[in-house]
Design an enzyme around this catalytic site. Structure first.
Site, PDB file in Angstrom:
ATOM      1  N   GLU A  26      31.535  42.047  30.606  1.00  0.00           N
ATOM      2  CA  GLU A  26      32.964  42.219  30.858  1.00  0.00           C
ATOM      3  C   GLU A  26      33.718  40.909  30.648  1.00  0.00           C
ATOM      4  O   GLU A  26      34.779  40.875  30.017  1.00  0.00           O
ATOM      5  CB  GLU A  26      33.187  42.719  32.289  1.00  0.00           C
ATOM      6  CG  GLU A  26      32.716  44.135  32.531  1.00  0.00           C
ATOM      7  CD  GLU A  26      33.699  45.180  32.038  1.00  0.00           C
ATOM      8  OE1 GLU A  26      34.756  44.807  31.498  1.00  0.00           O
ATOM      9  OE2 GLU A  26      33.408  46.374  32.187  1.00  0.00           O
ATOM     10  N   ASP A  38      32.101  46.096  40.860  1.00  0.00           N
ATOM     11  CA  ASP A  38      31.873  47.409  40.251  1.00  0.00           C
ATOM     12  C   ASP A  38      30.439  47.558  39.765  1.00  0.00           C
ATOM     13  O   ASP A  38      29.793  48.593  39.980  1.00  0.00           O
ATOM     14  CB  ASP A  38      32.835  47.626  39.090  1.00  0.00           C
ATOM     15  CG  ASP A  38      34.264  47.874  39.552  1.00  0.00           C
ATOM     16  OD1 ASP A  38      34.487  47.936  40.773  1.00  0.00           O
ATOM     17  OD2 ASP A  38      35.141  48.009  38.683  1.00  0.00           O
ATOM     18  N   TYR A  88      45.256  41.791  35.779  1.00  0.00           N
ATOM     19  CA  TYR A  88      44.090  41.336  36.541  1.00  0.00           C
ATOM     20  C   TYR A  88      43.866  39.847  36.296  1.00  0.00           C
ATOM     21  O   TYR A  88      43.675  39.066  37.229  1.00  0.00           O
ATOM     22  CB  TYR A  88      42.843  42.123  36.140  1.00  0.00           C
ATOM     23  CG  TYR A  88      41.658  41.826  37.031  1.00  0.00           C
ATOM     24  CD1 TYR A  88      41.290  42.681  38.058  1.00  0.00           C
ATOM     25  CD2 TYR A  88      40.922  40.644  36.863  1.00  0.00           C
ATOM     26  CE1 TYR A  88      40.223  42.391  38.892  1.00  0.00           C
ATOM     27  CE2 TYR A  88      39.858  40.341  37.696  1.00  0.00           C
ATOM     28  CZ  TYR A  88      39.504  41.219  38.700  1.00  0.00           C
ATOM     29  OH  TYR A  88      38.459  40.915  39.530  1.00  0.00           O
TER      30      TYR A  88
END
Length: 258
Positions: A26, A38, A88
């Protein structure tokens, strides 16, 4: 996918290492400067339990979350705003800016984990209003998580539910990652005395709310919410009753491995 490849080719990579590899994908490939929560939850989840994860040390602890008298219902807004990834990263930068301000007074501070609300308030004048709000939410939420775990140990879901609402309020007004549709659903949930708590989940700007409801009232809740969402926003509401199960794992059948 990482779990499946590890199993198929018998690579023997420990679960925690898989979690860290997925976070790196990610961060370094997708470009989202996200944390590890997550990926950790997907692999390390357990039945009828929630996890308190220390994202710095990666120490974790399970707390009971039985659903004998209550049920979790997800309300999917059906909305996905395009702000998620960029905002984010912006929030991350804002929090890091706040840490830098506080480090000037206390060099041992490495993250907002090391900051008390009293210390933050003491230096509020040095912050621009937006950065202060971001940091305030994070510090309050860290404390709230610790207290919520105590609620679960005491099986006090009423107190736990109130903290869910407080978290959403912070995400809406201080961290500013909610949206009209999420706020509408949480506000509607507040009107229902059978709902102990509700909040947005995930990265924000769309997605789902999670609602803690008395089990016998779940169907009526879904019907009421679906109708209100359609009448007020002209949107169809998808709902899901969910239970907490074990994370990603291998199932064995009698004849083959699945």
């Amino acid at each position: 996918m990482a779990f499946a490849i590890n199993e198929l080719y018998q690579l023997g990579i420990p679960k925690m290492a898989l979690v860290q590899l997925c976070q790196r994908a990610e961060n370094q490939f997708v470009g989202l400067n996200c944390g590890i929560m997550d990926m950790f939850a997907s692999l390390m989840g357990d039945t009828d339990a929630v996890i308190r994860l220390d994202c710095r040390s990666l120490e974790y602890e399970y707390f009971p979350f039985t659903q004998e008298q209550h049920v979790l219902v997800l309300c999917d807004t059906g909305v996905k705003h395009s702000l998620g990834t960029s905002e984010y990263n912006t929030r991350r930068a804002e929090c890091e800016r706040g840490v830098a301000i506080l480090q000037a007074h206390k060099p041992s501070i490495q993250s907002l984990r090391d900051v008390s609300i009293e210390f933050l308030q003491e230096h509020q004048a040095e912050f621009d209003p937006v950065t202060y709000k971001r940091c305030k939410y994070i510090v309050e939420e860290i404390n709230r998580v610790v207290e919520a775990c105590k609620d679960l140990q005491k099986d006090d879901l009423e107190a736990f539910g109130k903290k869910m609402y407080q978290t959403h309020d912070g995400l809406q007004h201080d961290y500013e990652v909610s949206c009209e549709e999420l706020d509408f659903l949480v506000d509607q949930a507040r009107l229902n005395p059978a709902v102990l708590g509700a909040r947005m989940m995930g990265g924000g700007f769309g997605g789902c709310t999670i609602n803690l409801i008395e089990k016998g009232a779940a169907d009526a809740f879904i019907e009421t919410m679906t109708k209100a969402y359609k009448e007020s926003l002209n949107l169809d509401l998808v709902t899901h009753k969910v239970v907490i199960k074990k994370g990603t794992s291998r199932l064995e059948s009698s004849n083959e491995r699945v």
